[in-house]
Scaffold this motif. Sequence first.
Motif, PDB file in Angstrom:
ATOM      1  N   THR A  46     102.568  35.418  48.382  1.00  0.00           N
ATOM      2  CA  THR A  46     101.349  36.002  47.489  1.00  0.00           C
ATOM      3  C   THR A  46     100.549  35.120  46.792  1.00  0.00           C
ATOM      4  OG1 THR A  46     102.931  36.159  45.546  1.00  0.00           O
ATOM      5  CG2 THR A  46     102.816  37.983  46.882  1.00  0.00           C
ATOM      6  N   ASP A  47     101.043  33.883  46.656  1.00  0.00           N
ATOM      7  CA  ASP A  47     100.107  32.758  45.881  1.00  0.00           C
ATOM      8  C   ASP A  47      99.295  31.981  46.903  1.00  0.00           C
ATOM      9  OD1 ASP A  47     100.974  30.216  43.516  1.00  0.00           O
ATOM     10  OD2 ASP A  47      98.963  31.367  44.178  1.00  0.00           O
ATOM     11  N   VAL A  48      97.988  32.598  47.121  1.00  0.00           N
ATOM     12  CA  VAL A  48      97.268  31.680  48.307  1.00  0.00           C
ATOM     13  C   VAL A  48      96.522  30.457  47.637  1.00  0.00           C
ATOM     14  CG1 VAL A  48      96.837  33.544  49.555  1.00  0.00           C
ATOM     15  CG2 VAL A  48      95.222  33.128  47.692  1.00  0.00           C
ATOM     16  N   ASP A 196      92.205  24.738  37.107  1.00  0.00           N
ATOM     17  CA  ASP A 196      92.172  26.097  36.367  1.00  0.00           C
ATOM     18  C   ASP A 196      91.594  27.134  37.110  1.00  0.00           C
ATOM     19  OD1 ASP A 196      93.238  24.419  34.170  1.00  0.00           O
ATOM     20  OD2 ASP A 196      91.301  24.180  33.129  1.00  0.00           O
ATOM     21  N   ARG A 197      90.676  26.802  38.195  1.00  0.00           N
ATOM     22  CA  ARG A 197      89.928  28.031  38.756  1.00  0.00           C
ATOM     23  C   ARG A 197      90.226  28.355  40.025  1.00  0.00           C
ATOM     24  NH1 ARG A 197      84.855  28.556  35.216  1.00  0.00           N
ATOM     25  NH2 ARG A 197      84.101  29.933  36.992  1.00  0.00           N
ATOM     26  N   PRO A 198      91.106  27.961  40.591  1.00  0.00           N
ATOM     27  CA  PRO A 198      91.558  28.284  42.081  1.00  0.00           C
ATOM     28  C   PRO A 198      91.718  30.054  42.008  1.00  0.00           C
ATOM     29  CG  PRO A 198      93.173  27.205  41.304  1.00  0.00           C
ATOM     30  CD  PRO A 198      92.256  26.865  40.297  1.00  0.00           C
ATOM     31  N   ARG A 199      91.400  30.628  43.073  1.00  0.00           N
ATOM     32  CA  ARG A 199      91.408  32.325  43.101  1.00  0.00           C
ATOM     33  C   ARG A 199      91.579  32.639  44.725  1.00  0.00           C
ATOM     34  NH1 ARG A 199      91.193  31.013  38.398  1.00  0.00           N
ATOM     35  NH2 ARG A 199      90.105  32.097  36.781  1.00  0.00           N
ATOM     36  N   LYS A 219      83.979  18.302  59.142  1.00  0.00           N
ATOM     37  CA  LYS A 219      83.573  19.554  57.997  1.00  0.00           C
ATOM     38  C   LYS A 219      84.363  20.518  57.792  1.00  0.00           C
ATOM     39  CE  LYS A 219      78.968  20.067  57.197  1.00  0.00           C
ATOM     40  NZ  LYS A 219      77.639  20.712  57.602  1.00  0.00           N
ATOM     41  N   GLN A 220      84.879  21.399  59.062  1.00  0.00           N
ATOM     42  CA  GLN A 220      85.477  22.456  59.025  1.00  0.00           C
ATOM     43  C   GLN A 220      86.934  22.141  58.483  1.00  0.00           C
ATOM     44  OE1 GLN A 220      84.408  25.505  60.005  1.00  0.00           O
ATOM     45  NE2 GLN A 220      86.225  26.029  59.026  1.00  0.00           N
ATOM     46  N   VAL A 221      87.473  20.866  58.785  1.00  0.00           N
ATOM     47  CA  VAL A 221      88.737  20.797  58.238  1.00  0.00           C
ATOM     48  C   VAL A 221      88.709  20.560  56.890  1.00  0.00           C
ATOM     49  CG1 VAL A 221      90.426  18.662  57.986  1.00  0.00           C
ATOM     50  CG2 VAL A 221      89.598  19.285  60.106  1.00  0.00           C
ATOM     51  N   VAL A 222      87.605  19.998  56.105  1.00  0.00           N
ATOM     52  CA  VAL A 222      87.316  20.039  54.812  1.00  0.00           C
ATOM     53  C   VAL A 222      87.301  21.465  54.321  1.00  0.00           C
ATOM     54  CG1 VAL A 222      85.954  18.981  52.903  1.00  0.00           C
ATOM     55  CG2 VAL A 222      86.569  17.711  54.756  1.00  0.00           C
ATOM     56  N   ASP A 227      89.534  25.799  51.116  1.00  0.00           N
ATOM     57  CA  ASP A 227      89.602  27.299  50.975  1.00  0.00           C
ATOM     58  C   ASP A 227      91.135  27.401  50.575  1.00  0.00           C
ATOM     59  OD1 ASP A 227      89.524  30.264  51.677  1.00  0.00           O
ATOM     60  OD2 ASP A 227      91.105  29.656  53.185  1.00  0.00           O
ATOM     61  N   GLU A 228      91.788  26.560  51.171  1.00  0.00           N
ATOM     62  CA  GLU A 228      93.367  26.398  50.783  1.00  0.00           C
ATOM     63  C   GLU A 228      93.635  26.277  49.117  1.00  0.00           C
ATOM     64  OE1 GLU A 228      97.669  23.989  52.143  1.00  0.00           O
ATOM     65  OE2 GLU A 228      95.635  23.846  53.235  1.00  0.00           O
ATOM     66  N   LEU A 229      92.681  25.262  48.794  1.00  0.00           N
ATOM     67  CA  LEU A 229      92.920  25.079  47.322  1.00  0.00           C
ATOM     68  C   LEU A 229      92.367  26.003  46.326  1.00  0.00           C
ATOM     69  CD1 LEU A 229      91.427  21.408  47.449  1.00  0.00           C
ATOM     70  CD2 LEU A 229      93.751  21.981  46.677  1.00  0.00           C
TER      71      LEU A 229
END
Length: 278
Positions: A46-48, A196-199, A219-222, A227-229
């Motif tokens: 649940t916690d992406v 503080d601001r990952p969603r 660039k896609q790796v980054v 996105d994972e962050l």
Amino acid sequence: MPTPPRAVQPAHGRDRRTGPGTYRAGRPSGAVTGILPFPPRLSPTTDVCTCIDLEGSVMKIGIIGAGNIGGNLTRRLTALGHDVSVANSRGPETLKELAEETGATPVPATEAAKGAQVVVVTVPLNRVPDLPAGLLDGAAEGVAVIDTNNYYPQQRDGRIAGIEDEGLTESRWTERHLGHPVIKAFNGTYAQDILDRPRPAGDAGRMALPVAGDDRAAKQVVRDLIDELGFDTVDAGGLDDSWRQQPGTPVYGLQAGLEAVRNALAEASPERPAEFRG
């Protein structure tokens, strides 16, 4: 207009991996305005934002620079389950506290990139020429190198001729010194926002970060890592277009979503503001 990103350091003696702690909340002015809790740690399903997906791959990541951005990326990336090595200019013995907090491996700068699939260079811009030769030797094939740096000629770096006289973007200048393509990201991100601001993806309050670079695969790796962050990304073009996210531009320091970031990039002027010229 935003000031250079600042964030104060975490309260000592709290381990983000094992329970709630507190961080003093930095704001654009650099003022301390309160205490914010760590985001709650949820189950991997649940916690992406704070857990690596069960099917996700663990990457080896080297971080060169352990200041506000480097330190907080170390915290988040280790919490996601990645294998992180971290280095600074003072030597691995000075990173003992960060290593104990996060589980990252402190190493000399010459070893940070060994086997790494991603390397983050997050040192003051005027220190880039002082980085060890062969910094990226031993990195994984196709390593993605993230440049988080900004040019602050009046505030910190002094005048850099390649930027002022040749018209190089900051990251193009950095790329020349490193001898390897770089991807510009996190340069206008407040360090505290990384904590503080990952969603989750699709959340109405999810921030978007601009990402510029010439190497499409890197660039896609980054972008996938960001996105994972817990942040969206906007492709800001090639490295010669990265002036659109340099200090003094509308997107620099912007805490907003995809549409606002795209608009801010489009509104940028190639003329560097007076306070960011040397």
